[in-house]
Design an enzyme around this catalytic site. Structure first.
Site, PDB file in Angstrom:
ATOM      1  N   HIS A 167       0.835  -1.206   0.000  1.00  0.00           N
ATOM      2  CA  HIS A 167       0.000   0.000   0.000  1.00  0.00           C
ATOM      3  C   HIS A 167       0.868   1.254   0.000  1.00  0.00           C
ATOM      4  O   HIS A 167       0.619   2.201  -0.770  1.00  0.00           O
ATOM      5  CB  HIS A 167      -0.908  -0.015   1.233  1.00  0.00           C
ATOM      6  CG  HIS A 167      -1.721   1.235   1.417  1.00  0.00           C
ATOM      7  ND1 HIS A 167      -2.995   1.385   0.925  1.00  0.00           N
ATOM      8  CD2 HIS A 167      -1.421   2.410   2.033  1.00  0.00           C
ATOM      9  CE1 HIS A 167      -3.450   2.582   1.224  1.00  0.00           C
ATOM     10  NE2 HIS A 167      -2.507   3.233   1.902  1.00  0.00           N
ATOM     11  N   GLU A 168       1.897   1.290   0.838  1.00  0.00           N
ATOM     12  CA  GLU A 168       2.767   2.463   0.900  1.00  0.00           C
ATOM     13  C   GLU A 168       3.590   2.609  -0.382  1.00  0.00           C
ATOM     14  O   GLU A 168       3.785   3.720  -0.886  1.00  0.00           O
ATOM     15  CB  GLU A 168       3.690   2.357   2.119  1.00  0.00           C
ATOM     16  CG  GLU A 168       2.967   2.320   3.453  1.00  0.00           C
ATOM     17  CD  GLU A 168       2.057   3.518   3.649  1.00  0.00           C
ATOM     18  OE1 GLU A 168       2.382   4.609   3.153  1.00  0.00           O
ATOM     19  OE2 GLU A 168       0.999   3.365   4.295  1.00  0.00           O
TER      20      GLU A 168
END
Length: 315
Positions: A167-168
């Site tokens: 996600h990051e």
């Protein structure tokens, strides 16, 4: 009245509406004309508006998921901003950084590197673990990832950690930081123009609003985009995308006790779980295309609950 001999006739002057009205008109003529009431203002505003519209259209582009967005920040400018923020974060947490080479450091870096490899990005990536009970993780422009150790028990295993890291990494891939910087600069231009033609105090308000925008969480659209791209990246790296649902369910459970800081910047957990489930068929297809082994086999080794002992055994 009749005039007396030898005395000039002096009429009585009555001040009425006509005199007061004339004096009022003279008063009005003495007042300075507001700039927005001038013809030149509207000519200038028209030219500026047209130029601004053209500039805005020239800097529209598609995000990796096809979403139209405004970006006027170059990758070099974005990276420069990230370097400054990177130094500040390192200084802030300098006494809490996990030393290089420890089991926890190797564990987190290994998962991150595996996901980064499938994105094709060539940034100068750095991955740091911060010793803290805080349940959080974030990425800075230029590929600087920070993971707080408090989120590792919630991640529970490598698939869970891969969900968080992917996600990051997706935020960096989609240049969401540049998008936010661009929005802030656009707002600043609007406030500068307003301060010149309307009220100088508007500029101070604009500066405060722009700073707030930079500090606020990413928009719901950016977060949803990072969820979708992250799910695909972890699948291409041969992690099990179905485990992403379990990660967010654990996040939801942790939220009931002490809301993780990671969730403060994200949409509701229930809505993102529903979205992830809708993307699972595409994620599974991408995993199969990457010739990944059966997830049950990989989970037998990589999917065990996270502990420092387990992290050592995997190295």
């Amino acid at each position: 009245m009749a005039a007396q001999p030898g005395i000039p006739c002096r009429g009585i002057r009555l001040y009425g509406y006509g005199d007061n009205h004339n004096r009022y008109n003279r008063y009005r003529r003495q007042q300075p004309q507001q700039i927005w009431q001038t013809r030149g203002f509207w000519y200038t505003a028209g030219v500026a508006g047209t130029g601004g519209a053209v500039y805005y259209q020239m800097h529209l582009e598609d995000s990796p998921t096809g979403r139209r967005r405004f970006i006027n920040v170059s990758p070099a400018q974005e990276e420069q901003t990230g370097h400054q923020a990177y130094r500040e974060v390192l200084s802030q947490y300098r006494w809490q950084l996990e030393p290089r080479g420890t089991p926890t450091d190797r564990y987190v870096r290994r998962v991150a590197e595996r996901i980064i490899a499938v994105t094709g990005m060539n940034e100068d990536w750095e991955v740091h673990v911060i010793r803290s009970s805080e349940k959080n993780a974030f990425v800075l422009p230029g590929g600087k990832i920070f993971v707080f150790s408090g989120i590792l028990p919630v991640a529970a295993n490598e698939d869970g950690l891969a969900t968080i890291l992917a996600h990051e990494i997706a935020h960096q891939y989609a240049r969401h930081s540049a998008e936010k910087l661009s929005q802030a600069s656009l707002l600043q231009i609007v406030y500068v123009i307003a301060s010149l033609f309307v009220d100088p105090n508007v500029l101070q308000l604009g500066q405060a609003m722009s700073s707030l925008l930079l500090e606020l969480p990413n928009s719901r659209q950016c977060e949803q985009e990072a969820d979708q791209l992250g799910l695909y990246f972890m699948s291409m790296a041969c992690y099990d995308p179905k485990q992403a649902v379990g990660l967010w369910q654990r996040m939801k459970a942790a939220e009931q006790v002490s809301p993780p800081q990671f969730l403060n910047t994200h949409p509701s957990t229930d809505s993102r779980i529903d979205s992830i489930r809708s993307w699972l068929p595409q994620a599974e297809t991408k995993r199969e295309a990457a010739n990944c082994p059966n997830p049950d086999i990989t989970r037998a080794f990589f999917g065990q609950p996270w502990t420092r002992t387990a992290a050592v055994s995997k190295d």
